[in-house]
Design a protein around this motif. Structure first.
Motif, short mmCIF file in Angstrom:
data_model
loop_
_atom_site.label_atom_id
_atom_site.label_comp_id
_atom_site.label_asym_id
_atom_site.label_seq_id
_atom_site.Cartn_x
_atom_site.Cartn_y
_atom_site.Cartn_z
N GLN A 1 0.84 -1.18 0.00
CA GLN A 1 0.00 0.00 0.00
C GLN A 1 0.88 1.24 0.00
O GLN A 1 1.88 1.31 0.72
CB GLN A 1 -0.92 0.02 1.22
N THR A 2 0.51 2.22 -0.81
CA THR A 2 1.22 3.49 -0.84
C THR A 2 0.43 4.48 0.01
O THR A 2 -0.74 4.77 -0.26
CB THR A 2 1.34 4.02 -2.28
N VAL A 3 1.07 4.99 1.07
CA VAL A 3 0.40 5.87 2.01
C VAL A 3 0.67 7.33 1.66
O VAL A 3 1.83 7.76 1.62
CB VAL A 3 0.85 5.58 3.46
N LEU A 4 -0.40 8.06 1.37
CA LEU A 4 -0.33 9.51 1.13
C LEU A 4 -1.52 10.15 1.81
O LEU A 4 -2.54 9.50 2.09
CB LEU A 4 -0.38 9.81 -0.38
N ALA A 5 -1.41 11.45 2.09
CA ALA A 5 -2.53 12.18 2.66
C ALA A 5 -3.58 12.45 1.59
O ALA A 5 -3.26 12.58 0.40
CB ALA A 5 -2.04 13.50 3.26
N LEU A 6 -4.84 12.51 2.01
CA LEU A 6 -5.92 12.80 1.07
C LEU A 6 -5.94 14.28 0.70
O LEU A 6 -5.83 15.16 1.57
CB LEU A 6 -7.27 12.43 1.69
N GLU A 7 -6.10 14.54 -0.58
CA GLU A 7 -6.17 15.92 -1.04
C GLU A 7 -7.53 16.53 -0.72
O GLU A 7 -7.63 17.73 -0.46
CB GLU A 7 -5.92 15.95 -2.55
N ALA B 1 -10.01 15.46 4.80
CA ALA B 1 -8.88 15.91 4.00
C ALA B 1 -7.63 15.93 4.87
O ALA B 1 -7.66 16.32 6.03
CB ALA B 1 -9.16 17.30 3.45
N GLY B 2 -6.52 15.50 4.31
CA GLY B 2 -5.26 15.46 5.04
C GLY B 2 -5.00 14.16 5.77
O GLY B 2 -3.90 13.94 6.28
N THR B 3 -6.01 13.26 5.82
CA THR B 3 -5.83 11.96 6.49
C THR B 3 -4.91 11.06 5.67
O THR B 3 -5.16 10.86 4.48
CB THR B 3 -7.19 11.26 6.68
N PRO B 4 -3.86 10.51 6.28
CA PRO B 4 -3.03 9.55 5.54
C PRO B 4 -3.80 8.26 5.30
O PRO B 4 -4.38 7.70 6.23
CB PRO B 4 -1.83 9.32 6.46
N VAL B 5 -3.83 7.78 4.06
CA VAL B 5 -4.51 6.54 3.74
C VAL B 5 -3.60 5.67 2.88
O VAL B 5 -2.80 6.18 2.09
CB VAL B 5 -5.85 6.77 2.99
N GLY B 6 -3.71 4.36 3.07
CA GLY B 6 -2.94 3.42 2.26
C GLY B 6 -3.78 2.93 1.10
O GLY B 6 -4.87 2.39 1.31
N ALA B 7 -3.30 3.12 -0.11
CA ALA B 7 -4.04 2.73 -1.31
C ALA B 7 -3.22 1.71 -2.10
O ALA B 7 -1.99 1.70 -2.07
CB ALA B 7 -4.33 3.94 -2.18
N PHE B 8 -3.93 0.84 -2.81
CA PHE B 8 -3.29 -0.15 -3.67
C PHE B 8 -3.14 0.43 -5.07
O PHE B 8 -4.13 0.77 -5.71
CB PHE B 8 -4.13 -1.43 -3.73
N VAL B 9 -1.91 0.53 -5.53
CA VAL B 9 -1.68 1.06 -6.88
C VAL B 9 -1.99 -0.03 -7.90
O VAL B 9 -1.76 -1.23 -7.64
CB VAL B 9 -0.25 1.60 -7.05
N PHE B 10 -2.54 0.37 -9.04
CA PHE B 10 -2.88 -0.61 -10.07
C PHE B 10 -1.64 -1.20 -10.73
O PHE B 10 -1.62 -2.38 -11.06
CB PHE B 10 -3.79 0.03 -11.12
N ASP B 11 -0.62 -0.38 -10.90
CA ASP B 11 0.59 -0.86 -11.58
C ASP B 11 1.62 -1.27 -10.54
O ASP B 11 2.67 -0.66 -10.40
CB ASP B 11 1.14 0.24 -12.49
N ASP B 12 1.28 -2.32 -9.78
CA ASP B 12 2.18 -2.80 -8.72
C ASP B 12 3.16 -3.78 -9.34
O ASP B 12 2.77 -4.85 -9.79
CB ASP B 12 1.35 -3.48 -7.63
N PRO B 13 4.46 -3.44 -9.37
CA PRO B 13 5.43 -4.31 -10.04
C PRO B 13 5.74 -5.59 -9.26
O PRO B 13 6.35 -6.50 -9.81
CB PRO B 13 6.67 -3.43 -10.16
N ARG B 14 5.34 -5.65 -7.99
CA ARG B 14 5.71 -6.81 -7.18
C ARG B 14 4.66 -7.91 -7.26
O ARG B 14 3.49 -7.62 -7.28
CB ARG B 14 5.91 -6.38 -5.72
#
Length: 354
Positions: free
Chosen positions: A282-288, A341-354
């Motif tokens: 999961q890639t964790v970024l804050a919500l815009e 807004a601003g909450t860090p969330v973990g999302a699954f990227v579609f282009d996951d190389p692993r």
């Protein structure tokens, strides 16, 4: 529902890119087995080149050997000089530069040590993985590629767009998908299409709603295969799950966005479990921006990265444009009202190389 891993099978290298690797015996010998040339050039002994320079060419008593990149370095040589550093125009070859032992050479065992795993079990096979396997002289790789049957009851044979979408998503997840089967929208036809369960997973598309022609769930119930229907998922509320003769069944709605969301929530995890795939990162970024969600429903959210934040594209209802532009997704639990807004969330990227 319990998910059994599919059996590993050996496939030629040209059929394994993107599939999930299974455990294989470790590398028997270090790679490369012998010193090899990194580039085309002249194989020499570094000691014979001491004092050579462009201003003071050094005549060579031993004639250097020309080698191509990747070729074994001849016995007694320990370096490879570029083509223009040996002058062969006169009666005796002359070196125009010194070298150190190992220059231009890939040492034996430098690429991979003996005992190292040839591939990483549970990871998607990349082009670099295949390169390492080819370098070791191996022509087949063990993979886990769940065998998926796809039965489309959502549309006539002339319009199987949702079926093709799901087939492509399943293949991208590492599954092997049989041809898309199409059946008429009545319980008897669907039940007959199920026949004797075969493969590792059966996916039905369409006919899961409450319309007069929605007969998929009725057919599953008639076969004694239905486990649950009308799952609290948005989009994809009419999805169903079941099991027939030990083979798991997932029935997806026929609308593309509904099927897409239900695939992410239900089918992709099933394929991952059956293939033994390592946990998706999961890639964790804050919500815009804020995400609002309905309590009691798990909602799938499509996201696009905007600088260093996740920007929500769609929640609970997907346009084709949002599906096309999405870079990642996440599921808002049914007990949540959403995320500020601003909450860090973990999302699954579609282009996951692993």
């Amino acid at each position: 529902m319990e998910w059994c891993r599919s059996r590993p099978l050996f496939l030629p290298l040209d059929q394994t890119l993107g599939k999930i690797g299974a455990a294989m015996p470790p590398l028997a010998h270090a790679q490369p087995i012998r010193d090899t040339a990194k580039t085309d050039g002249w194989a020499c002994r570094a000691l014979d080149l001491a004092g050579a320079s462009a201003y003071s060419p050094l005549p060579l008593m031993v004639i250097p050997v020309w080698v191509e990149a990747g070729a074994a370095v001849p016995q007694g040589c320990d370096c490879v000089l570029d083509a223009d550093l040996i002058d062969c125009s006169g009666p005796m070859p002359q070196a125009l530069e010194e070298a150190v032992p190992g220059q231009g050479v890939r040492r034996a065992g430098e690429d991979m040590e003996a005992g190292r795993p040839l591939i990483i079990a549970g990871h998607r096979l990349s082009a670099a993985d295949l390169l390492a396997v080819r370098s070791a002289g191996i022509g087949e790789i063990a993979v886990r590629a769940p065998q998926v049957r796809l039965i489309d009851v959502a549309a006539p044979a002339s319009d199987t767009s949702t079926g093709h979408l799901i087939a492509e998503l399943a293949r991208a997840s590492g599954a092997t998908v049989f041809d898309i089967e199409t059946v008429t929208r009545d319980a008897r036809s669907v039940a007959q299409a199920l026949g004797n369960a075969a493969g590792d997973l059966i996916i039905l598309i369409g006919g899961t709603g409450a319309g007069r022609a929605d007969a998929t769930v009725e057919a599953l119930a008639a076969r004694g295969a239905l486990i649950a229907h009308n799952i609290a998922l948005q989009p994809g509320r009419t999805a169903a799950i079941g099991r027939l003769d030990g083979v798991p069944i997932i029935a997806l709605p026929g609308a593309p966005d509904q099927a897409f969301a239900a695939f992410l929530a239900l089918v992709q995890p099933a394929i991952d479990r059956q293939s033994g795939r390592s946990a998706r990162r999961q890639t964790v970024l804050a919500l815009e921006r804020k995400i609002s969600s309905t309590v009691g429903l798990a909602e799938i959210v499509l996201l696009k990265q905007e600088q260093d934040r996740w920007g929500p594209l769609a929640t609970g209802d997907f346009s084709l444009e949002a599906m096309r532009l999405a870079e990642a997704w996440l599921a808002i639990p049914g007990a949540s009202e959403g995320c500020a807004a601003g909450t860090p969330v973990g999302a699954f990227v579609f282009d996951d190389p692993r």
